[in-house]
Design an enzyme around this catalytic site. Structure first.
Site, short mmCIF file in Angstrom:
data_model
loop_
_atom_site.label_atom_id
_atom_site.label_comp_id
_atom_site.label_asym_id
_atom_site.label_seq_id
_atom_site.Cartn_x
_atom_site.Cartn_y
_atom_site.Cartn_z
N GLY A 125 -20.34 2.92 1.69
CA GLY A 125 -19.99 2.22 0.46
C GLY A 125 -19.58 0.78 0.67
N TYR A 173 -31.33 0.86 -3.33
CA TYR A 173 -31.41 1.64 -4.56
C TYR A 173 -32.47 1.17 -5.55
CZ TYR A 173 -27.19 3.51 -2.59
OH TYR A 173 -26.31 4.06 -1.72
N TYR A 188 -25.61 0.32 -14.22
CA TYR A 188 -24.26 0.04 -13.72
C TYR A 188 -23.69 -1.29 -14.21
CZ TYR A 188 -25.62 3.45 -10.10
OH TYR A 188 -26.05 4.56 -9.42
N CYS A 220 -39.97 -1.58 -23.02
CA CYS A 220 -39.59 -1.49 -24.43
C CYS A 220 -38.14 -1.04 -24.58
CB CYS A 220 -40.53 -0.53 -25.16
SG CYS A 220 -42.20 -1.19 -25.29
N ARG A 255 -30.54 -0.88 -11.87
CA ARG A 255 -29.10 -0.98 -11.64
C ARG A 255 -28.39 -1.86 -12.67
NH1 ARG A 255 -27.00 -3.19 -7.90
NH2 ARG A 255 -25.24 -1.79 -7.56
#
Length: 461
Positions: free
Chosen positions: A276, A419, A362, A389, A358
């Site tokens: 992380g 990611y 997020y 769209c 992302r």
């Protein structure tokens, strides 16, 4: 470059003030912490990565395209190995995995973490030694566990009582003794987005420490004596810059380790603190170097082990984003440029949320630059958006780009190695982009572009 020193550059309009305070030189500048290490502007102002110009890349591979600086990725692997020489460094494959990347991280001496049968298949196809693979996941199927046992995966991180029972039965059936770690939910609120914080109590991963499930799981494994319990695992979230969360997590996990010792007379030999570790997406981000992370984590573990009178366990960490994230940028072609009532200018590119979800998922922040040329035009506040769209199809929420950006220009977005390709989709039936690795002036395709034939191949009519 520290975030507060870089307010005139990419990705942090909150500290920038109005566009007229910025210069064309600011907008053309490449902030080193945001880009692959071998990226620069050529004499014509276009981006060059590892000796290959972006125009040549587009001529051969088209757009959108993920561009991976192979030497950058390898050097980040080496940075982590040098920082953690006596520990195990597991590359978190969920960030991005393909056979070529498996070979790269194996050649650089890293272990590999997978979290599905598909990732395990890619790891094996890429030649990773199964003994150097760790298998994560909160809902591993019987078939996935069976394959992990059959190929000899080095360790399995167990995540539920049902999995312990399932794995125990399979191990008895096969006459093997797999090594396992118990994933512990330590109740630490990582300072990150809710959906990527993984150690608070109210979520799907691991065994609760506060509720007593974690010690119950460890004691069950020890008492049944079918699985080999090697240690405990804690992962508190993603895109973390502050090691205080790791300090609290280590304290709680090692206190549990002491409880296990006191209950069964066993000191578990391993501890995995997860990953992380954050990277720089904009100039507001200031990630720690691997050497600094290693120093802080060792200090935390040594201190807590001394307090609990424990032998310091063998440590593991799991960087994924920190290795592959900065090594990749995505290259797009501009299709339309639209001024909206003087509020901002929308720069539409030929990708979007299908190749980078992302921002929508997020509220992630990214930077961008005009990649195919330099510009002497004044900066304008722009929003880089995709072709899908959805009004939420945003790639970069706010960025200063040259006011003369026009259709046909190339725009590059850095920090897209982690990611983006892994979470890519075929929304609106858009084929996923290729991944191209560049090194020493040469480019090679490592994941090809999807085609309409690929989309139709699964549609059985």
């Amino acid at each position: 470059m520290r975030a507060h020193e870089a307010g005139a550059l990419h990705g942090d309009i909150g500290n920038r003030g109005p566009a007229w305070l910025r210069t064309p030189a600011d907008v053309n500048a490449l902030v080193p912490q945001l880009w692959p290490r071998n990226t620069s502007r050529g004499a014509d102002g276009a981006l060059v990565v590892a000796g290959v110009g972006v125009r040549d890349l587009v001529a051969e591979f088209g757009t959108p395209v993920y561009v991976l600086d192979e030497d950058d990725l390898r050097s980040r692997c080496r940075d982590f190995r040098a920082a953690f020489p006596d520990e195990d460094v597991y590359y978190a494959g969920k960030a991005f995995l393909c056979r070529a990347v498996v070979r790269m991280i194996a050649e650089e001496g890293l272990f590999l973490d997978v979290c599905s049968g598909g990732e395990l298949a890619v790891a094996l196809a890429g030649g990773m030694d199964p003994a150097r693979i760790g298998f994560h996941g909160n809902n591993k199927s019987e078939a996935e566990l069976r394959r992990a046992l059959d190929v000899g995966v080095g360790r399995i991180i167990v995540d539920s009582f049902a999995e312990i029972d399932r794995l125990t039965a399979l191990a008895r059936e096969r006459g093997v003794r797999p090594r396992v770690l118990v994933r512990v939910t330590v109740g630490v609120e990582a300072h990150t987005h809710e959906f990527i914080a993984t150690a608070h109590e109210d979520q799907k991963f691991g065994f609760s420490l506060a509720g007593g499930a974690a010690i119950a799981a460890a004691l069950r494994i020890l008492d049944e004596d079918v699985l080999e319990l090697r240690g405990l695992h804690s992962h508190i979230g993603s895109q973390i810059f502050d090691t205080s969360g790791f300090e609290v997590s280590a304290r709680r996990v090692l206190a549990l380790q002491a409880q296990i010792r006191d209950a069964r007379g066993v000191e578990l030999p391993e501890l995995d603190l997860g990953g992380g570790f954050g990277i720089a997406y904009t100039t507001q981000d200031d990630p720690a170097a691997p050497q600094d992370l290693a120093k802080r984590l060792r200090k935390i573990v040594d201190s807590e082990c001394a307090a609990e009178r424990l032998v310091v366990p063998h440590l593991s960490v799991e960087p994924g984003r920190a290795i592959v994230g900065p090594a990749v940028f995505t290259l797009y072609q501009v299709g339309t440029v639209k001024d909206v009532d003087g509020i901002r200018t929308y720069v539409s590119v030929d990708g979007g949320m299908s190749d980078n979800i992302r921002t929508a998922l997020y509220d992630a922040s990214y930077s961008a630059t005009l990649a195919s040329r330099a510009s002497a035009a004044e900066p304008m506040l722009a929003r880089v958006v995709g072709k899908h769209c959805e009004s939420g199809d945003i790639v970069v929420k706010d960025e200063f780009l040259p006011a003369d950006v026009q259709p046909g220009d190339l725009v590059a977005v850095p920090g897209t190695g982690a990611y983006c390709r892994s979470m890519a989709s075929n929304y609106n039936h858009v084929p996923r982009p290729p991944v191209v690795a560049v090194r020493n002036g040469r480019a090679r395709l490592i994941v090809r572009r999807e085609t309409e034939d690929d989309l139709l191949a699964l549609d059985v009519g």
